[in-house]
Design an enzyme around this catalytic site. Sequence first.
Site, PDB file in Angstrom:
ATOM      1  CG  PHE A   8      31.926  61.433  52.627  1.00 59.77           C
ATOM      2  CD1 PHE A   8      31.787  61.268  52.208  1.00 59.77           C
ATOM      3  CD2 PHE A   8      33.491  62.474  51.304  1.00 59.77           C
ATOM      4  CE1 PHE A   8      31.974  60.482  50.327  1.00 59.77           C
ATOM      5  CE2 PHE A   8      33.729  61.864  50.585  1.00 59.77           C
ATOM      6  CZ  PHE A   8      32.670  60.551  50.001  1.00 59.77           C
ATOM      7  CB  THR A  76      26.797  61.678  62.427  1.00 58.83           C
ATOM      8  OG1 THR A  76      25.521  61.158  62.688  1.00 58.83           O
ATOM      9  CG2 THR A  76      26.300  62.423  60.815  1.00 58.83           C
ATOM     10  CD  GLU A 129      21.357  43.588  57.057  1.00 64.37           C
ATOM     11  OE1 GLU A 129      21.604  43.821  58.964  1.00 64.37           O
ATOM     12  OE2 GLU A 129      20.505  42.677  56.879  1.00 64.37           O
ATOM     13  CE  LYS A 204      28.564  46.893  66.885  1.00 66.72           C
ATOM     14  NZ  LYS A 204      29.784  46.377  67.432  1.00 66.72           N
ATOM     15  N   GLY A 297      35.507  44.570  57.455  1.00 62.94           N
ATOM     16  CA  GLY A 297      36.263  46.511  57.986  1.00 62.94           C
ATOM     17  C   GLY A 297      35.218  46.735  57.025  1.00 62.94           C
TER      18      GLY A 297
HETATM   19  N1  LIG Z   1      33.804  52.318  60.944  1.00 63.04           N
HETATM   20  C1  LIG Z   1      33.113  50.534  60.710  1.00 63.04           C
HETATM   21  O1  LIG Z   1      33.806  50.548  60.526  1.00 63.04           O
HETATM   22  C2  LIG Z   1      31.832  50.987  61.119  1.00 63.04           C
HETATM   23  C3  LIG Z   1      31.366  50.501  61.138  1.00 63.04           C
HETATM   24  C4  LIG Z   1      30.056  49.698  61.565  1.00 63.04           C
HETATM   25  C5  LIG Z   1      29.706  51.234  61.973  1.00 63.04           C
HETATM   26  N2  LIG Z   1      29.572  52.087  61.918  1.00 63.04           N
HETATM   27  C6  LIG Z   1      29.278  53.387  62.000  1.00 63.04           C
HETATM   28  O2  LIG Z   1      28.454  54.169  60.710  1.00 63.04           O
HETATM   29  C7  LIG Z   1      28.485  55.383  61.285  1.00 63.04           C
HETATM   30  C8  LIG Z   1      29.981  56.461  60.656  1.00 63.04           C
HETATM   31  O3  LIG Z   1      31.249  55.456  61.007  1.00 63.04           O
HETATM   32  P1  LIG Z   1      32.676  56.310  60.398  1.00 63.04           P
HETATM   33  O4  LIG Z   1      33.710  55.197  60.444  1.00 63.04           O
HETATM   34  O5  LIG Z   1      32.306  57.097  58.473  1.00 63.04           O
HETATM   35  O6  LIG Z   1      32.878  57.356  61.140  1.00 63.04           O
HETATM   36  P2  LIG Z   1      33.697  58.558  61.078  1.00 63.04           P
HETATM   37  O7  LIG Z   1      34.939  58.358  59.921  1.00 63.04           O
HETATM   38  O8  LIG Z   1      33.693  59.189  62.375  1.00 63.04           O
HETATM   39  O9  LIG Z   1      32.861  60.118  60.581  1.00 63.04           O
HETATM   40  C9  LIG Z   1      31.945  60.354  60.776  1.00 63.04           C
HETATM   41  C10 LIG Z   1      31.214  61.448  59.716  1.00 63.04           C
HETATM   42  O10 LIG Z   1      30.515  62.147  60.355  1.00 63.04           O
HETATM   43  C11 LIG Z   1      30.076  63.671  60.076  1.00 63.04           C
HETATM   44  N3  LIG Z   1      29.894  64.168  61.267  1.00 63.04           N
HETATM   45  C12 LIG Z   1      30.184  64.223  62.395  1.00 63.04           C
HETATM   46  N4  LIG Z   1      28.994  64.823  63.189  1.00 63.04           N
HETATM   47  C13 LIG Z   1      28.342  65.152  62.205  1.00 63.04           C
HETATM   48  C14 LIG Z   1      27.214  66.288  62.066  1.00 63.04           C
HETATM   49  N5  LIG Z   1      26.503  66.948  63.539  1.00 63.04           N
HETATM   50  N6  LIG Z   1      26.304  67.068  61.033  1.00 63.04           N
HETATM   51  C15 LIG Z   1      27.000  66.445  59.961  1.00 63.04           C
HETATM   52  N7  LIG Z   1      28.488  65.702  59.966  1.00 63.04           N
HETATM   53  C16 LIG Z   1      28.377  65.112  60.901  1.00 63.04           C
HETATM   54  C17 LIG Z   1      31.843  63.835  60.283  1.00 63.04           C
HETATM   55  O11 LIG Z   1      32.147  65.213  59.900  1.00 63.04           O
HETATM   56  P3  LIG Z   1      33.579  65.463  59.620  1.00 63.04           P
HETATM   57  O12 LIG Z   1      34.333  64.805  58.916  1.00 63.04           O
HETATM   58  O13 LIG Z   1      33.732  66.770  59.048  1.00 63.04           O
HETATM   59  O14 LIG Z   1      34.763  65.810  60.454  1.00 63.04           O
HETATM   60  C18 LIG Z   1      32.673  62.840  59.276  1.00 63.04           C
HETATM   61  O15 LIG Z   1      32.823  63.145  57.810  1.00 63.04           O
HETATM   62  C19 LIG Z   1      28.791  55.416  62.932  1.00 63.04           C
HETATM   63  O16 LIG Z   1      27.752  55.982  63.613  1.00 63.04           O
HETATM   64  C20 LIG Z   1      29.543  54.557  63.237  1.00 63.04           C
HETATM   65  O17 LIG Z   1      28.854  53.829  64.469  1.00 63.04           O
HETATM   66  C21 LIG Z   1      31.199  52.372  61.253  1.00 63.04           C
END
Ligand SMILES: NC(=O)c1ccc[n+]([C@@H]2O[C@H](COP(=O)([O-])OP(=O)(O)OC[C@H]3O[C@@H](n4cnc5c(N)ncnc54)[C@H](OP(=O)(O)O)[C@@H]3O)[C@@H](O)[C@H]2O)c1
Length: 316
Positions: A8, A76, A129, A204, A297
């Site tokens: 989250f 995650t 996606e 990717k 974004g």
């Molecule tokens: N941000 C973007 O624009 C974007 C775009 C495309 C794809 N993605 C992908 O989407 C995913 C999420 O991105 P994000 O930006 O939301 O990442 P983020 O802000 O770093 O959030 C990661 C979340 O995963 C949780 N987490 C990590 N390890 C865990 C585990 N072992 N068990 C349970 N929860 C765990 C973290 O918990 P805590 O909150 O407690 O630390 C955090 O809530 C990633 O794989 C990223 O590559 C992101």
Amino acid sequence: MKLALIGFGNVGRAFARLLEAKRSAYPFRVTAIHTARHGTAYSEKRLGPEPEFGPAAASVDEFLDRARADVVIELTTLNAETGEPALTHIRKAFERGSHVVTANKGPVAVAWPALCEEARMAGVEFRFESTCMDGAPVFNMVRNNLPGVQILGFTGVLNSTTKMVIGAMRRGLSLDEGIAEAQAAGIAEADPAHDIDGWDSAAKTAALANVLMNARITTMDVQRTGIGGLTPEYVQGLAERGKTVVLVSRARGTEYSAGPEEVDDTDLLASIEGTSNLLLIHTDLMGTLGMVSISPGVEQTAYGVFSDVVDIARTI
Ligand SMILES: NC(=O)c1ccc[n+]([C@@H]2O[C@H](COP(=O)([O-])OP(=O)(O)OC[C@H]3O[C@@H](n4cnc5c(N)ncnc54)[C@H](OP(=O)(O)O)[C@@H]3O)[C@@H](O)[C@H]2O)c1
């Protein structure tokens, strides 16, 4: 339809806000959220965009057993080499008969054929996606709109940080100053080596090749070159000749690469800026088709997750 989120962070929170905004038309309910350090939240009815977290579930197994979700949404942190911890989470969700949506490219890059088979055996859907183009409908477009088409290859500009860093070098800044700019803009990963060394682009490339071309490869099979060796002098020298350098993801036949390429400033590959990204798909029946997403974004990433959930709701 009951949804459980694992992770989250930026994407999870944006997805919760999107669900709230579209609630009357799409009454999906998030009833469980699990994180690494912030604890776990459950609700019999539904959790809103600002859930209250209690103590963490002892394990993901315990979380999934209690959540009993129709769809598990895996959001995650990325590990492009191993796909963990997402890979394990996805498998545990399949074992419980839950459909899975993820924005995490790791599992698709390292284990796509196996995950497809496991999902098929479990009788569930697996969707992703948002993994490669921040929610632009690449996979759904191919799945739904290109019947009979064979994808022969693709050309993509899919990493924002390297674009920003090269842009900064063109203005005479160093690699580190360019990385600092990208971090200040909230674009670079906490560990910028992930972008600079080409891991993000390679993952990717592997994910796209696996899904679009049935390549059955992993991130490690992509010939990967980062931009760490570039200097401001080199980039400025190119600019004087009307050229620039772009980190390009390519697939052709059984050749897969992600690395910097010199292109003219007027080239399509050089024309996109900031977080914008571009993908050209080379096909047998439809020639080359392209998709551009302008300044996506986290809201667009969340939309990709949402579109997968809507598609699953239509399917089941
Ligand atoms: N941000 C973007 O624009 C974007 C775009 C495309 C794809 N993605 C992908 O989407 C995913 C999420 O991105 P994000 O930006 O939301 O990442 P983020 O802000 O770093 O959030 C990661 C979340 O995963 C949780 N987490 C990590 N390890 C865990 C585990 N072992 N068990 C349970 N929860 C765990 C973290 O918990 P805590 O909150 O407690 O630390 C955090 O809530 C990633 O794989 C990223 O590559 C992101």
